[in-house]
Design a protein around this motif. Structure first.
Motif, mmCIF file in Angstrom:
data_model
loop_
_atom_site.group_PDB
_atom_site.id
_atom_site.type_symbol
_atom_site.label_atom_id
_atom_site.label_comp_id
_atom_site.label_asym_id
_atom_site.label_seq_id
_atom_site.Cartn_x
_atom_site.Cartn_y
_atom_site.Cartn_z
ATOM 1 N N LYS A 3 0.972 -1.189 -0.001
ATOM 2 C CA LYS A 3 0.117 -0.001 0.083
ATOM 3 C C LYS A 3 1.316 1.618 0.316
ATOM 4 O O LYS A 3 0.569 2.563 -0.829
ATOM 5 C CB LYS A 3 -1.056 0.000 1.145
ATOM 6 C CG LYS A 3 -0.797 0.041 2.925
ATOM 7 C CD LYS A 3 -1.520 0.202 3.680
ATOM 8 C CE LYS A 3 -0.965 0.592 4.444
ATOM 9 N NZ LYS A 3 -1.759 0.828 6.099
ATOM 10 N N ASN A 4 1.801 1.142 0.791
ATOM 11 C CA ASN A 4 2.962 2.323 0.360
ATOM 12 C C ASN A 4 3.191 2.758 -1.166
ATOM 13 O O ASN A 4 4.016 4.168 -1.117
ATOM 14 C CB ASN A 4 4.493 2.334 1.289
ATOM 15 C CG ASN A 4 3.451 2.239 2.561
ATOM 16 O OD1 ASN A 4 2.403 2.966 3.179
ATOM 17 N ND2 ASN A 4 4.087 1.735 3.500
ATOM 18 N N LYS A 5 3.487 1.430 -1.787
ATOM 19 C CA LYS A 5 3.740 1.864 -2.874
ATOM 20 C C LYS A 5 2.275 2.277 -4.305
ATOM 21 O O LYS A 5 2.687 2.444 -5.082
ATOM 22 C CB LYS A 5 4.895 0.693 -3.545
ATOM 23 C CG LYS A 5 6.134 0.925 -2.604
ATOM 24 C CD LYS A 5 6.686 -0.241 -3.223
ATOM 25 C CE LYS A 5 8.374 -0.159 -2.685
ATOM 26 N NZ LYS A 5 8.967 -0.938 -2.726
ATOM 27 N N SER A 6 1.878 2.002 -3.382
ATOM 28 C CA SER A 6 -0.113 2.159 -4.022
ATOM 29 C C SER A 6 0.033 4.270 -4.489
ATOM 30 O O SER A 6 -0.399 4.358 -3.758
ATOM 31 C CB SER A 6 -1.085 1.199 -2.998
ATOM 32 O OG SER A 6 -2.191 1.822 -3.819
ATOM 33 N N ILE A 7 -0.109 4.321 -6.089
ATOM 34 C CA ILE A 7 -0.553 5.320 -5.645
ATOM 35 C C ILE A 7 -1.310 6.179 -5.458
ATOM 36 O O ILE A 7 -1.396 7.212 -4.840
ATOM 37 C CB ILE A 7 -0.351 5.409 -7.532
ATOM 38 C CG1 ILE A 7 1.183 5.718 -8.545
ATOM 39 C CG2 ILE A 7 -0.470 7.236 -7.456
ATOM 40 C CD1 ILE A 7 1.147 5.512 -9.201
ATOM 41 N N HIS A 9 -3.276 4.943 -3.168
ATOM 42 C CA HIS A 9 -3.647 5.046 -1.757
ATOM 43 C C HIS A 9 -2.949 6.085 -0.748
ATOM 44 O O HIS A 9 -3.178 6.729 -0.463
ATOM 45 C CB HIS A 9 -2.459 4.004 -1.176
ATOM 46 C CG HIS A 9 -2.219 3.715 0.929
ATOM 47 N ND1 HIS A 9 -3.139 3.462 1.650
ATOM 48 C CD2 HIS A 9 -1.463 4.484 1.347
ATOM 49 C CE1 HIS A 9 -2.436 3.502 2.720
ATOM 50 N NE2 HIS A 9 -1.732 4.053 2.803
ATOM 51 N N GLN A 10 -1.450 6.514 -1.475
ATOM 52 C CA GLN A 10 -0.814 7.867 -0.483
ATOM 53 C C GLN A 10 -1.739 9.096 -1.105
ATOM 54 O O GLN A 10 -1.535 9.670 -0.489
ATOM 55 C CB GLN A 10 0.765 7.339 -1.784
ATOM 56 C CG GLN A 10 1.369 6.837 -1.327
ATOM 57 C CD GLN A 10 2.199 6.992 0.043
ATOM 58 O OE1 GLN A 10 2.030 7.779 0.641
ATOM 59 N NE2 GLN A 10 1.650 5.746 0.662
ATOM 60 N N ALA A 13 -4.644 8.601 1.323
ATOM 61 C CA ALA A 13 -4.181 9.350 2.738
ATOM 62 C C ALA A 13 -4.138 10.305 2.861
ATOM 63 O O ALA A 13 -3.987 10.998 4.083
ATOM 64 C CB ALA A 13 -2.715 7.929 3.124
ATOM 65 N N THR A 14 -3.063 10.991 1.845
ATOM 66 C CA THR A 14 -2.677 12.304 2.352
ATOM 67 C C THR A 14 -3.789 13.157 2.100
ATOM 68 O O THR A 14 -3.726 13.745 2.602
ATOM 69 C CB THR A 14 -1.232 12.418 1.051
ATOM 70 O OG1 THR A 14 -0.746 11.550 0.424
ATOM 71 C CG2 THR A 14 -0.711 14.037 0.936
#
Length: 155
Positions: A3-7, A9-10, A13-14
């Motif tokens: 998920k930290n590399k999923s566009i 998701h970022q 979350a942002t």
């Protein structure tokens, strides 16, 4: 996919963090981020036709109607008959609405200025290029092709 590399998701979350931050600031003024966003999208001098405000804000008519009713009840806006189209109204800022618009504008400037302290112009240029590209791909419907076999794609 991590998920930290999923566009997406970022992005999500942002945006949730930004929305929470803005809502916390708006609450200090007995307001919401949506109200502040509306205030910033209403033309300061001439007002904005109600029919144009929804698309400017990306809001559905029902949600916009509720928001405008709340803003009117709080004295931030007034509605005037549209002289160019008798079927619609112009949403205008009251003196209180103009005052609250300036408060909202100040928070937006403060956010942008603080972020700019931590990023170079090149990093900001890249950020804007990435977001514009994502929006263009979505608008042009190039993310999901018709009859695409989803199982062939890495999710």
């Amino acid at each position: 996919m991590d998920k930290n590399k999923s566009i997406d998701h970022q992005l999500r979350a942002t945006w949730q963090a930004v929305a929470k931050m803005y809502n916390e600031q708006a609450a200090k003024h007995d307001s919401t981020m949506a109200t502040a966003f509306a205030l910033l999208n209403i033309d300061y001098e001439n007002g904005t036709p109600s029919t144009a405000l929804g698309p400017l804000m990306g809001m559905e008519p029902t949600s916009l109607s509720r928001l405008l009713k709340t803003m009117e009840d709080k004295g931030a806006i007034c509605r005037e008959k549209n002289p160019n189209d008798g079927r619609s109204v112009i949403i205008k800022l009251t003196d209180y609405g103009k005052e609250m618009r300036e408060v909202s504008k100040g928070h937006v400037y403060q956010f942008n200025n603080k972020i700019r302290e931590f990023l170079t112009e090149g990093e900001l240029d890249t950020f804007f290029k990435v977001t514009q590209t994502i929006n263009q791909l979505i608008n042009d419907k190039l993310i999901y092709e018709e009859n695409e076999d989803i199982n062939k794609q890495a999710v």
